[in-house]
Design a protein around this motif. Sequence first.
Motif, PDB file in Angstrom:
ATOM      1  N   LEU A 136       0.846  -1.193   0.000  1.00 27.28           N
ATOM      2  CA  LEU A 136       0.000   0.000   0.000  1.00 27.28           C
ATOM      3  C   LEU A 136       0.881   1.242   0.000  1.00 27.28           C
ATOM      4  CD1 LEU A 136      -2.466  -1.172   2.787  1.00 27.28           C
ATOM      5  CD2 LEU A 136      -2.931  -1.147   0.331  1.00 27.28           C
ATOM      6  N   LEU A 137       0.394   2.287  -0.664  1.00 24.31           N
ATOM      7  CA  LEU A 137       1.124   3.558  -0.612  1.00 24.31           C
ATOM      8  C   LEU A 137       1.019   4.193   0.772  1.00 24.31           C
ATOM      9  CD1 LEU A 137       0.247   5.227  -4.051  1.00 24.31           C
ATOM     10  CD2 LEU A 137       2.238   3.845  -3.450  1.00 24.31           C
ATOM     11  N   ILE A 138      -0.160   4.072   1.393  1.00 27.27           N
ATOM     12  CA  ILE A 138      -0.383   4.635   2.726  1.00 27.27           C
ATOM     13  C   ILE A 138      -0.864   3.516   3.639  1.00 27.27           C
ATOM     14  CG2 ILE A 138      -1.583   6.381   4.079  1.00 27.27           C
ATOM     15  CD1 ILE A 138       0.216   7.575   1.940  1.00 27.27           C
ATOM     16  N   PRO A 139      -0.200   3.253   4.761  1.00 26.74           N
ATOM     17  CA  PRO A 139      -0.637   2.188   5.668  1.00 26.74           C
ATOM     18  C   PRO A 139      -2.046   2.442   6.185  1.00 26.74           C
ATOM     19  CG  PRO A 139       1.569   2.942   6.233  1.00 26.74           C
ATOM     20  CD  PRO A 139       1.039   3.914   5.225  1.00 26.74           C
ATOM     21  N   PRO A 140      -2.819   1.391   6.415  1.00 24.39           N
ATOM     22  CA  PRO A 140      -4.204   1.599   6.865  1.00 24.39           C
ATOM     23  C   PRO A 140      -4.304   2.299   8.212  1.00 24.39           C
ATOM     24  CG  PRO A 140      -3.620  -0.740   6.858  1.00 24.39           C
ATOM     25  CD  PRO A 140      -2.522  -0.025   6.175  1.00 24.39           C
ATOM     26  N   GLU A 141      -3.321   2.119   9.089  1.00 26.47           N
ATOM     27  CA  GLU A 141      -3.378   2.794  10.390  1.00 26.47           C
ATOM     28  C   GLU A 141      -3.259   4.313  10.255  1.00 26.47           C
ATOM     29  OE1 GLU A 141      -0.927  -1.066  11.218  1.00 26.47           O
ATOM     30  OE2 GLU A 141      -1.128   0.414   9.607  1.00 26.47           O
ATOM     31  N   ALA A 142      -2.705   4.772   9.117  1.00 24.00           N
ATOM     32  CA  ALA A 142      -2.472   6.207   8.940  1.00 24.00           C
ATOM     33  C   ALA A 142      -3.679   6.940   8.374  1.00 24.00           C
ATOM     34  CB  ALA A 142      -1.268   6.431   8.022  1.00 24.00           C
ATOM     35  N   LEU A 143      -4.717   6.219   8.008  1.00 34.47           N
ATOM     36  CA  LEU A 143      -5.886   6.836   7.376  1.00 34.47           C
ATOM     37  C   LEU A 143      -7.066   6.794   8.336  1.00 34.47           C
ATOM     38  CD1 LEU A 143      -5.245   5.242   3.937  1.00 34.47           C
ATOM     39  CD2 LEU A 143      -5.467   7.696   4.305  1.00 34.47           C
ATOM     40  N   ARG A 144      -7.378   7.930   8.908  1.00 40.20           N
ATOM     41  CA  ARG A 144      -8.467   8.049   9.874  1.00 40.20           C
ATOM     42  C   ARG A 144      -9.273   9.314   9.602  1.00 40.20           C
ATOM     43  NH1 ARG A 144      -9.237   3.561  13.469  1.00 40.20           N
ATOM     44  NH2 ARG A 144      -7.225   2.486  13.590  1.00 40.20           N
ATOM     45  N   THR A 145     -10.532   9.274   9.978  1.00 37.92           N
ATOM     46  CA  THR A 145     -11.371  10.460   9.874  1.00 37.92           C
ATOM     47  C   THR A 145     -10.975  11.451  10.958  1.00 37.92           C
ATOM     48  OG1 THR A 145     -13.059   9.660  11.409  1.00 37.92           O
ATOM     49  CG2 THR A 145     -13.258   8.967   9.095  1.00 37.92           C
ATOM     50  N   GLY A 146     -11.603  12.615  10.929  1.00 32.01           N
ATOM     51  CA  GLY A 146     -11.335  13.598  11.964  1.00 32.01           C
ATOM     52  C   GLY A 146     -11.697  13.115  13.350  1.00 32.01           C
ATOM     53  N   GLN A 147     -12.606  12.141  13.423  1.00 30.12           N
ATOM     54  CA  GLN A 147     -12.997  11.572  14.712  1.00 30.12           C
ATOM     55  C   GLN A 147     -12.125  10.382  15.113  1.00 30.12           C
ATOM     56  OE1 GLN A 147     -15.390  12.303  12.187  1.00 30.12           O
ATOM     57  NE2 GLN A 147     -15.484  14.291  13.257  1.00 30.12           N
ATOM     58  N   GLY A 148     -11.125  10.063  14.272  1.00 31.35           N
ATOM     59  CA  GLY A 148     -10.229   8.963  14.573  1.00 31.35           C
ATOM     60  C   GLY A 148     -10.722   7.597  14.161  1.00 31.35           C
ATOM     61  N   ASP A 149     -11.774   7.556  13.345  1.00 29.93           N
ATOM     62  CA  ASP A 149     -12.340   6.283  12.907  1.00 29.93           C
ATOM     63  C   ASP A 149     -11.811   5.889  11.531  1.00 29.93           C
ATOM     64  OD1 ASP A 149     -14.008   6.141  15.191  1.00 29.93           O
ATOM     65  OD2 ASP A 149     -15.474   7.470  14.209  1.00 29.93           O
ATOM     66  N   PRO A 150     -11.858   4.596  11.188  1.00 28.45           N
ATOM     67  CA  PRO A 150     -11.523   4.186   9.818  1.00 28.45           C
ATOM     68  C   PRO A 150     -12.553   4.751   8.838  1.00 28.45           C
ATOM     69  CG  PRO A 150     -11.552   2.298  11.318  1.00 28.45           C
ATOM     70  CD  PRO A 150     -12.156   3.445  12.058  1.00 28.45           C
TER      71      PRO A 150
END
Length: 500
Positions: A136-150
């Motif tokens: 992946l170009l961006i790890p899944p842990e690094a992508l979160r909404t403003g509320q910290g959710d996936p």
Amino acid sequence: MAAGAGPERWLFWHRRDLRLADNLGLAAAAAATPAVTGVFVLDPGILEAPDLAPARLWFLAESLRELAESWRGAGSRLLVLRGDPVVLLPRLAAALQAPVLAWNRDVEPYGRERDRRVAAALQASGRRVLVDWDQLLIPPEALRTGQGDPYRVYGPFWRNWRGQVAAKAGLGSAMAGGLEPVAAPSGLRDLGEQALEALERSGAGPLPLVQPDPATGLHLPHDFSGTDLCPCRPGEAAALEQLQSFCDGGPLLAYEPGRNLPGEAGTSGLSAALKFGTLSPRQAWAAAQQARALVRSTEAEQSITVWEQELAWREFYQQALFHFPELAEGPYRPQWKRFPWENDEGHFAAWREGLTGVPIVDAAMRQLNASGWMHNRCRMIVASFLVKDLICDWRWGERAFMARLVDGDLAANNGGWQWSASSGMDPKPLRIFNPATQAAKFDPEAIYIRTWLPELRHVSSADLISGAIAPLERRGYPEQIVEHKLQQARFKALYAALPR
């Protein structure tokens, strides 16, 4: 060189990264020591699955044959073992006195649990593991909404993902956290004779090595006969060649609208390469950026952006499966667990074999059956038809695709089917494709239909698109098994009756 002599020998475990170039886990291992040996495990948990497509076995065997040659060219070798990696990898590390096993992380539930067990077994014997993201170009842990959710919706995911990609692109080499692909390792040091002998006298007996033959590759039995028809070509060299052809003045610059026309060669053919990792997403991204730097039209720039969005869709489905592993078992939207599917086995069999009497649907299914691949626009058409016209459970179609697709990927396949079924992460809850309308828009001259339904080549394009073929012109081709307008109304009524 004997086991234990000279620099520490590390092992690198290949899974979804069947290449040497721009392989981040391998590059990290090679930076630590030139004594690196590659490993691939033929895992019965995967190879004996009922939905393993013969086309994927072909692609895997050919890619491993080339990968073994690449390891020899780099100065070392690829060891291929058959059995349970949880058992075999600790045995291999002990036999070679390897203190470290490196690999690249996975998002699938089976792979994550397997990796946890392998890591625990290695660490119990005092060995270390080195793992990181590569697919992946961006790890899944690094992508979160403003509320910290996936993320559950693609639009905001794309905007965040694209911003992070732009930030990473400025960091240079992927080894420094950027996106520039790293070179394949060279000058590696191979196992010596004593180390090879250690594999034969491993504590529990000889390790089950299955070495690829340079000429014939691995003997993985399959009955796939569509190698000449499949647009996906196995191996790292073929993936890079296809990428270059696609990006250097090729279909990329007309990707929008070319990607939607199944009768034309408007797509990259790289889906299996990205699934098996004979190509990295960074290599794909870098080639697109090089093409963007040379274009001079807004149309070409927009086409490149659309392809970037397709790469983001791939990562959206990967991160969705990572954060919501339950997607692999059923619908994301809970009301779909109670949908009263009709599941007519005769209708399903007709759909699977391309005998529904709906030309665009049958052409697509026959392309899949013959070549191991299907155009993405057609994947959406046939999925909508199975679910919304035949009222069959989307999971039947999901399994049927995985049993035949050369690029069958759990995250992408599940995400696509849930999108078509309206059971997944999609702000538009009910989407129904009219197959005749889709054919008229995307195959107006019936080029695609005639290619895969040769018995109907004499029929007019208008009749091929509508499916209203005169009895005398059918020549054995079946009549339509359902009527779209009636089935659309029936499906909508069933959906409306679902408890909310």
